[in-house]
Design an enzyme around this catalytic site. Structure first.
Site, mmCIF file in Angstrom:
data_model
loop_
_atom_site.group_PDB
_atom_site.id
_atom_site.type_symbol
_atom_site.label_atom_id
_atom_site.label_comp_id
_atom_site.label_asym_id
_atom_site.label_seq_id
_atom_site.Cartn_x
_atom_site.Cartn_y
_atom_site.Cartn_z
ATOM 1 N N ASN A 75 -61.675 34.915 -14.295
ATOM 2 C CA ASN A 75 -61.459 36.354 -14.555
ATOM 3 C C ASN A 75 -60.787 36.636 -15.892
ATOM 4 O OD1 ASN A 75 -59.075 35.265 -13.461
ATOM 5 N ND2 ASN A 75 -58.392 37.264 -12.784
ATOM 6 N N GLU B 72 -51.431 29.420 -7.825
ATOM 7 C CA GLU B 72 -51.456 30.872 -8.069
ATOM 8 C C GLU B 72 -52.753 31.386 -7.471
ATOM 9 O OE1 GLU B 72 -48.971 32.474 -9.389
ATOM 10 O OE2 GLU B 72 -47.829 30.715 -10.010
ATOM 11 N N CYS C 26 -56.152 39.457 -10.587
ATOM 12 C CA CYS C 26 -55.463 39.157 -9.323
ATOM 13 C C CYS C 26 -54.388 40.194 -9.020
ATOM 14 C CB CYS C 26 -54.872 37.760 -9.378
ATOM 15 S SG CYS C 26 -53.836 37.504 -10.825
ATOM 16 N N GLU D 223 -44.920 30.458 -12.214
ATOM 17 C CA GLU D 223 -45.194 30.114 -13.606
ATOM 18 C C GLU D 223 -44.358 31.034 -14.482
ATOM 19 O OE1 GLU D 223 -49.473 30.372 -13.924
ATOM 20 O OE2 GLU D 223 -49.688 28.327 -13.164
HETATM 21 P P1 NDP Z 1 -61.998 29.582 -7.273
HETATM 22 O O1 NDP Z 1 -60.926 29.169 -6.327
HETATM 23 O O2 NDP Z 1 -63.381 29.614 -6.792
HETATM 24 O O3 NDP Z 1 -62.004 28.627 -8.548
HETATM 25 C C1 NDP Z 1 -60.884 28.419 -9.378
HETATM 26 C C2 NDP Z 1 -61.054 27.113 -10.116
HETATM 27 O O4 NDP Z 1 -61.013 26.043 -9.194
HETATM 28 C C3 NDP Z 1 -62.370 26.986 -10.857
HETATM 29 O O5 NDP Z 1 -62.175 26.275 -12.040
HETATM 30 C C4 NDP Z 1 -63.190 26.200 -9.860
HETATM 31 O O6 NDP Z 1 -64.248 25.552 -10.467
HETATM 32 C C5 NDP Z 1 -62.164 25.227 -9.348
HETATM 33 N N1 NDP Z 1 -62.461 24.607 -8.062
HETATM 34 C C6 NDP Z 1 -63.288 25.053 -7.085
HETATM 35 N N2 NDP Z 1 -63.284 24.176 -6.045
HETATM 36 C C7 NDP Z 1 -62.437 23.179 -6.377
HETATM 37 C C8 NDP Z 1 -62.004 21.984 -5.720
HETATM 38 N N3 NDP Z 1 -62.446 21.652 -4.510
HETATM 39 N N4 NDP Z 1 -61.123 21.183 -6.346
HETATM 40 C C9 NDP Z 1 -60.659 21.509 -7.565
HETATM 41 N N5 NDP Z 1 -61.047 22.612 -8.249
HETATM 42 C C10 NDP Z 1 -61.921 23.443 -7.660
HETATM 43 O O7 NDP Z 1 -61.531 30.980 -7.856
HETATM 44 P P2 NDP Z 1 -62.348 31.934 -8.809
HETATM 45 O O8 NDP Z 1 -62.696 31.205 -10.066
HETATM 46 O O9 NDP Z 1 -63.425 32.581 -8.006
HETATM 47 O O10 NDP Z 1 -61.243 33.003 -9.203
HETATM 48 C C11 NDP Z 1 -60.972 34.138 -8.474
HETATM 49 C C12 NDP Z 1 -59.724 33.945 -7.630
HETATM 50 O O11 NDP Z 1 -58.623 33.605 -8.459
HETATM 51 C C13 NDP Z 1 -59.315 35.211 -6.917
HETATM 52 O O12 NDP Z 1 -58.980 34.888 -5.590
HETATM 53 C C14 NDP Z 1 -58.074 35.663 -7.669
HETATM 54 O O13 NDP Z 1 -57.186 36.424 -6.913
HETATM 55 C C15 NDP Z 1 -57.486 34.367 -8.074
HETATM 56 N N6 NDP Z 1 -56.580 34.551 -9.201
HETATM 57 C C16 NDP Z 1 -55.237 34.425 -8.995
HETATM 58 C C17 NDP Z 1 -54.339 34.648 -10.027
HETATM 59 C C18 NDP Z 1 -52.868 34.473 -9.835
HETATM 60 O O14 NDP Z 1 -52.166 34.369 -10.833
HETATM 61 N N7 NDP Z 1 -52.362 34.421 -8.620
HETATM 62 C C19 NDP Z 1 -54.810 35.049 -11.354
HETATM 63 C C20 NDP Z 1 -56.238 35.140 -11.460
HETATM 64 C C21 NDP Z 1 -57.085 34.904 -10.408
HETATM 65 P P3 NDP Z 1 -65.693 26.253 -10.590
HETATM 66 O O15 NDP Z 1 -65.521 27.671 -10.953
HETATM 67 O O16 NDP Z 1 -66.271 25.457 -11.671
HETATM 68 O O17 NDP Z 1 -66.314 26.074 -9.235
#
Ligand code: NDP
Length: 480
Positions: free
Chosen positions: A150, A248, A282, A461
């Site tokens: 995002n 996070e 988020c 963080e």
């Molecule tokens: P995901 O959980 O789908 O993915 C996040 C990252 O984790 C990506 O790089 C993804 O790779 C990777 N990933 C996926 N599966 C695994 C695994 N089994 N082991 C290790 N890494 C893995 O989240 P999104 O990218 O869809 O992001 C949206 C989410 O992030 C929302 O829920 C949002 O709320 C949250 N978010 C939270 C924030 C915070 O600060 N609390 C800030 C911003 C977003 P790939 O994409 O290549 O599959």
């Protein structure tokens, strides 16, 4: 077509698999570059490079590490126009937003942690007349940083910069959906002559590249930002290996509006906190609670202004919302709008996909959507949608709205609009979230602790908190 190769040991390397994934331009729905489809072998190679680089990187003086990070910050700043273009193209967000928020923040992240490491200190504890204890803080070694799509470079650099500043070497994996600015960061690190292996960037899917990074026995800590389900999985994998974890995760943030607030300011900021970045932040306030006496007025104004927002070409400076990040994510958001209908919600505006003319007609556009008439317990009000979709709900008392605000499994952020000082502080204390904004939203000071409670995460963080996460404390007790 441009191939995004891994940045390992200071150079760009093709993945061991020899295969690539499609990188899609969300504004048109067309493939525009290819991403290394990395696997365990690439992760191994990156971890080895990071291990080799660790002794000399952690042995540098603070000033030397500061200089490298500052150089990276300056290079990002000098290429900010190109980086903003790349971010907008990769993610679908309006170009003006990438120019005003994403890239300046990446510049700030490197600059902030380059500087804060110079001011980082540890404690000492005296036992009068007997001894003194002091705390050493040592870098952990090789750490893994995994970030979402995002706010791609913004969140990637938010992890990498403090990890490096604290003396760790890093293997980082950006989201496969938005890898472009991470690739450009690799080029910047080469230009900055960052020593080989200090930062390694491995592209690919969560399953094939992210998972082996989490499982790797020589990776001492994982800093992860993403969805709650992925965070839960990572915790299950990492906990038996006793890795340090910073998670996070998702949110379902309340935006609480009292009658006595500064109405015009609230309305302006609420439009942003609902729909900025297509609602894919988020911290967006997706559940809006309005004190009953101003409910109808707010509803009328909010719906009118939302309905007049422009959705379309991310390069158009007048556009408010660009494209949703992917077709799959658009489908997920649309399925929640359908669910809201089934649960008895009324769509006051939006709810529909938009098909712009010409080249953009295959892109993933959605009108900002406001829903009313839902119970706060229903799934639409409990589960994270992560798109330009908000619900509005009236309330009568402070106790009632507090119960509604705290009713979800999430606890990331909350916003309160009121000019009653006592009430603002009282609610801020009782709301279950890691961050509370009073009469503002997304006003960020990088020194403050950032993170969520409940299923929104573990750890904090930002500021000195993250430097503590990326170092191991050791107490030394010296008897007199
Ligand atoms: P995901 O959980 O789908 O993915 C996040 C990252 O984790 C990506 O790089 C993804 O790779 C990777 N990933 C996926 N599966 C695994 C695994 N089994 N082991 C290790 N890494 C893995 O989240 P999104 O990218 O869809 O992001 C949206 C989410 O992030 C929302 O829920 C949002 O709320 C949250 N978010 C939270 C924030 C915070 O600060 N609390 C800030 C911003 C977003 P790939 O994409 O290549 O599959």
């Amino acid at each position: 077509m441009l191939k995004l190769n891994n940045y390992i040991d200071g150079t760009l390397k093709t993945p061991h698999s020899g295969t690539y994934l499609d990188n899609i331009h969300p504004a048109t729905g067309k493939v525009y570059s290819l991403i290394a489809d990395s696997t365990e072998e690439d992760i191994h190679q990156a971890v080895r490079a990071a291990q080799t680089a660790f002794p000399s990187w952690s042995g540098l003086s603070l000033k030397e590490r500061h200089n490298y990070l500052l150089r990276i910050s300056q290079l990002i700043a000098s290429k900010s126009k190109a980086l903003a273009k790349a971010e907008s193209k990769d993610n679908g967000k309006p170009l003006w937003l990438a120019e005003q928020v994403d890239i300046p923040r990446a510049v700030d992240n490197f600059e902030f942690f380059a500087t804060s490491i110079l001011h980082f200190s540890s404690e000492s504890h005296q036992m009068p007349g007997r001894a003194i204890n002091y705390t050493l803080r040592k870098p952990l070694g090789v750490v893994g940083c995994i970030s979402p799509w995002n706010l791609p470079l913004y969140l990637f650099s938010w992890k990498i910069a403090p990890a490096l500043a604290a003396g760790n070497t890093v293997v980082a994996k950006p989201s496969e959906i938005t890898p472009m600015t991470a690739y450009l960061l690799a080029e910047i690190c080469i230009e900055a002559e960052l020593p080989p292996g200090v930062l390694n960037i491995v592209f690919g899917s969560g399953l094939k590249a992210g998972d082996p990074l989490v499982r790797h026995p020589d990776v001492k800590a994982i800093s992860f930002t993403g969805g709650t389900a992925t965070g839960r999985h990572i915790a299950q994998v990492a906990a038996p290996m006793f890795k340090k974890l910073s998670l996070e995760l998702g949110g379902k943030n309340p935006n609480i509006i009292f009658e006595d607030c500064d109405y015009d300011r609230m309305l302006k900021v609420t439009l942003r906190s609902s729909f900025a970045n297509q609602g894919q932040i988020c911290l967006c306030g997706s559940r809006i609670f309005i004190e009953r006496p101003i409910y109808e007025r707010f509803k009328r104004d909010f719906v009118e202004q939302t309905a007049s927002m422009m959705v379309g070409d991310p390069n158009d400076p007048n556009v408010h919302l660009g494209a949703i990040v992917s077709e799959q994510h658009l489908e997920k958001i649309l399925s929640y709008i359908e669910l809201a209908r089934e649960e008895g919600g009324r769509i006051l505006t939006g709810g529909k996909r938009v098909y712009p003319a010409g080249e953009l007609k295959g892109g993933y556009y959605l009108r900002p959507t406001i829903i009313e008439g839902l119970d706060y317990h229903c799934r639409t009000n409990q589960e994270e949608i992560f798109g330009p979709v908000v619900t509005i709900t009236p309330f009568d008392t402070e106790a009632e709205v507090l119960a509604m605000a705290n009713s979800t499994p999430y606890g990331l952020s909350a916003t309160i609009w009121t000019n009653d000082l006592a009430r603002a502080h009282r609610l801020a204390e009782d709301i279950e979230s890691g961050i509370v904004w009073i009469n503002s939203w997304l006003l960020r000071d990088l020194r403050t602790p950032f993170g969520g409670t409940k299923q929104s995460g573990v750890g904090r963080e930002g500021g000195m908190e993250v430097l503590r996460f990326f170092t191991e404390p050791k107490n030394v007790c010296v008897a007199y």
